[in-house]
Design an enzyme around this catalytic site. Structure first.
Site, mmCIF file in Angstrom:
data_model
loop_
_atom_site.group_PDB
_atom_site.id
_atom_site.type_symbol
_atom_site.label_atom_id
_atom_site.label_comp_id
_atom_site.label_asym_id
_atom_site.label_seq_id
_atom_site.Cartn_x
_atom_site.Cartn_y
_atom_site.Cartn_z
ATOM 1 N N ARG A 59 0.847 -1.186 0.000
ATOM 2 C CA ARG A 59 0.000 0.000 0.000
ATOM 3 C C ARG A 59 0.885 1.240 0.000
ATOM 4 O O ARG A 59 1.972 1.227 0.569
ATOM 5 C CB ARG A 59 -0.902 0.025 1.241
ATOM 6 C CG ARG A 59 -1.781 -1.204 1.390
ATOM 7 C CD ARG A 59 -2.516 -1.167 2.722
ATOM 8 N NE ARG A 59 -3.340 -2.358 2.920
ATOM 9 C CZ ARG A 59 -4.039 -2.601 4.028
ATOM 10 N NH1 ARG A 59 -4.009 -1.723 5.020
ATOM 11 N NH2 ARG A 59 -4.765 -3.711 4.133
ATOM 12 N N ASP A 61 0.488 5.534 0.840
ATOM 13 C CA ASP A 61 -0.402 6.511 1.459
ATOM 14 C C ASP A 61 -0.877 7.538 0.443
ATOM 15 O O ASP A 61 -0.357 7.641 -0.674
ATOM 16 C CB ASP A 61 0.333 7.241 2.592
ATOM 17 C CG ASP A 61 0.627 6.335 3.775
ATOM 18 O OD1 ASP A 61 -0.019 5.279 3.889
ATOM 19 O OD2 ASP A 61 1.506 6.697 4.588
ATOM 20 N N TYR A 119 11.906 1.967 -1.439
ATOM 21 C CA TYR A 119 11.374 3.319 -1.566
ATOM 22 C C TYR A 119 12.515 4.321 -1.760
ATOM 23 O O TYR A 119 13.623 4.113 -1.254
ATOM 24 C CB TYR A 119 10.599 3.711 -0.305
ATOM 25 C CG TYR A 119 9.211 3.138 -0.224
ATOM 26 C CD1 TYR A 119 8.119 3.852 -0.708
ATOM 27 C CD2 TYR A 119 8.978 1.891 0.342
ATOM 28 C CE1 TYR A 119 6.824 3.332 -0.627
ATOM 29 C CE2 TYR A 119 7.696 1.362 0.428
ATOM 30 C CZ TYR A 119 6.631 2.096 -0.058
ATOM 31 O OH TYR A 119 5.363 1.574 0.009
ATOM 32 N N ARG A 207 8.028 7.907 5.901
ATOM 33 C CA ARG A 207 7.874 9.347 6.098
ATOM 34 C C ARG A 207 8.252 9.766 7.513
ATOM 35 O O ARG A 207 8.864 10.817 7.717
ATOM 36 C CB ARG A 207 6.441 9.760 5.762
ATOM 37 C CG ARG A 207 6.132 9.651 4.270
ATOM 38 C CD ARG A 207 4.668 9.871 3.983
ATOM 39 N NE ARG A 207 4.209 11.164 4.460
ATOM 40 C CZ ARG A 207 2.927 11.490 4.613
ATOM 41 N NH1 ARG A 207 1.984 10.601 4.308
ATOM 42 N NH2 ARG A 207 2.594 12.688 5.044
#
Length: 283
Positions: A59, A61, A119, A207
């Protein structure tokens, strides 16, 4: 006879998907909000005339991008696996693109067959904003960032650790242990890139982590303090999450993947901006 025919047409199709997350409330389908999963499922269902469920590798965000999200779906269709990318792209909005499609075995799963996710977070560090960098980076100009300090902080995370200090509230995950496989921080003036590869990620992990890494890179927080906070699960001291627009799911890895590296390995372009030595420019 019809059951036999449907069995012959049944296939599992894998997709490599790019999307700009700016206008989506994340990957996962949810009520009252537009998601990437729902947009692709609607396109598939329109093509085949029945509801289809799309299974993603993970997933992202709201506002987060993907350079190579991987997903799969089961369908009864005469469309060959390799043709689904072109067919879907004619139905999808412009901020979603299927780079490639292929048939995979029924046992192959976009989420459970994955061995890692990687990422990349991009920070733009010039004093003046840049409109073209804004949608894909965090404009961080408050203090100079030392990429070597950030790399040193990242290095402490490599291995199998409980990283619950970097997990947002509301997670349904059974535990907060993560196997961090690779970390990198490097500068491409005026951009600083942070890459993290792991077997999986906690809810909001990257994050929150980047928010604290910036404190280390700016000299506001020591390396010892950073390490102490995550090792001792002092979640209350992890105060800031980096903005969503700087984060991109760079790739997902598999042992058996039907796509060549140029389709999925490193497909998020890096900005290149000149660094001027003098203000005197001759035109």
């Amino acid at each position: 006879m019809s059951e036999c025919r449907n069995s012959q047409l049944s296939q599992r199709v894998a997709l490599v998907i790019q999307y700009l997350g700016t206008h989506f409330h994340g990957w996962q389908r949810q009520p009252h909000h537009i998601s990437v999963q729902e947009e692709i499922e609607k396109a598939i269902s329109t093509i085949v005339g029945e509801a289809v469920t799309l299974h993603g590798a993970g997933r992202t965000d709201s506002g987060v991008h993907a350079a190579a999200m991987v997903a799969h779906f089961n369908v009864n269709s005469r469309i060959p696996g390799h043709r689904w990318a072109n067919v879907l792209n004619s139905y999808l909005p412009q901020d979603i693109l299927v780079r490639a499609s292929a048939n995979v075995d029924q046992e192959w799963h976009a989420r459970f067959s994955a061995t890692y996710r990687r990422y990349r977070y991009t920070l733009y560090t010039q004093a003046r904003p840049n409109l073209f960098a804004r949608p894909l980076s965090w404009h961080y100009y408050h203090y100079p960032l030392d990429e070597n300090l950030i790399q040193a902080a990242l290095d402490t995370l490599v291995g199998y650790h409980d990283l619950g200090a970097f997990q947002r509230a509301g997670s349904k995950r059974a535990h907060s242990w993560v196997n961090v496989q690779d970390v990198q921080c490097y500068r491409n003036d005026p951009f600083v890139h942070i890459e993290i590869q792991a077997n999986g990620f906690l809810y909001g992990m990257v994050r929150l982590l980047v928010g604290m890494l910036v404190e280390v890179g700016s000299g506001e927080r020591s390396l010892a303090s950073f390490t102490d906070i995550w090792k001792n699960q002092r979640r209350q001291e992890v105060r800031y999450a980096a903005p969503a627009q700087g984060l991109c799911l760079l790739r997902v890895g598999y042992e058996n993947f039907p796509f060549p590296p140029e389709i999925w390995f490193d497909t998020q372009p890096k900005f290149l901006l000149p660094t001027y030595i003098s203000e005197e420019i001759t035109v």
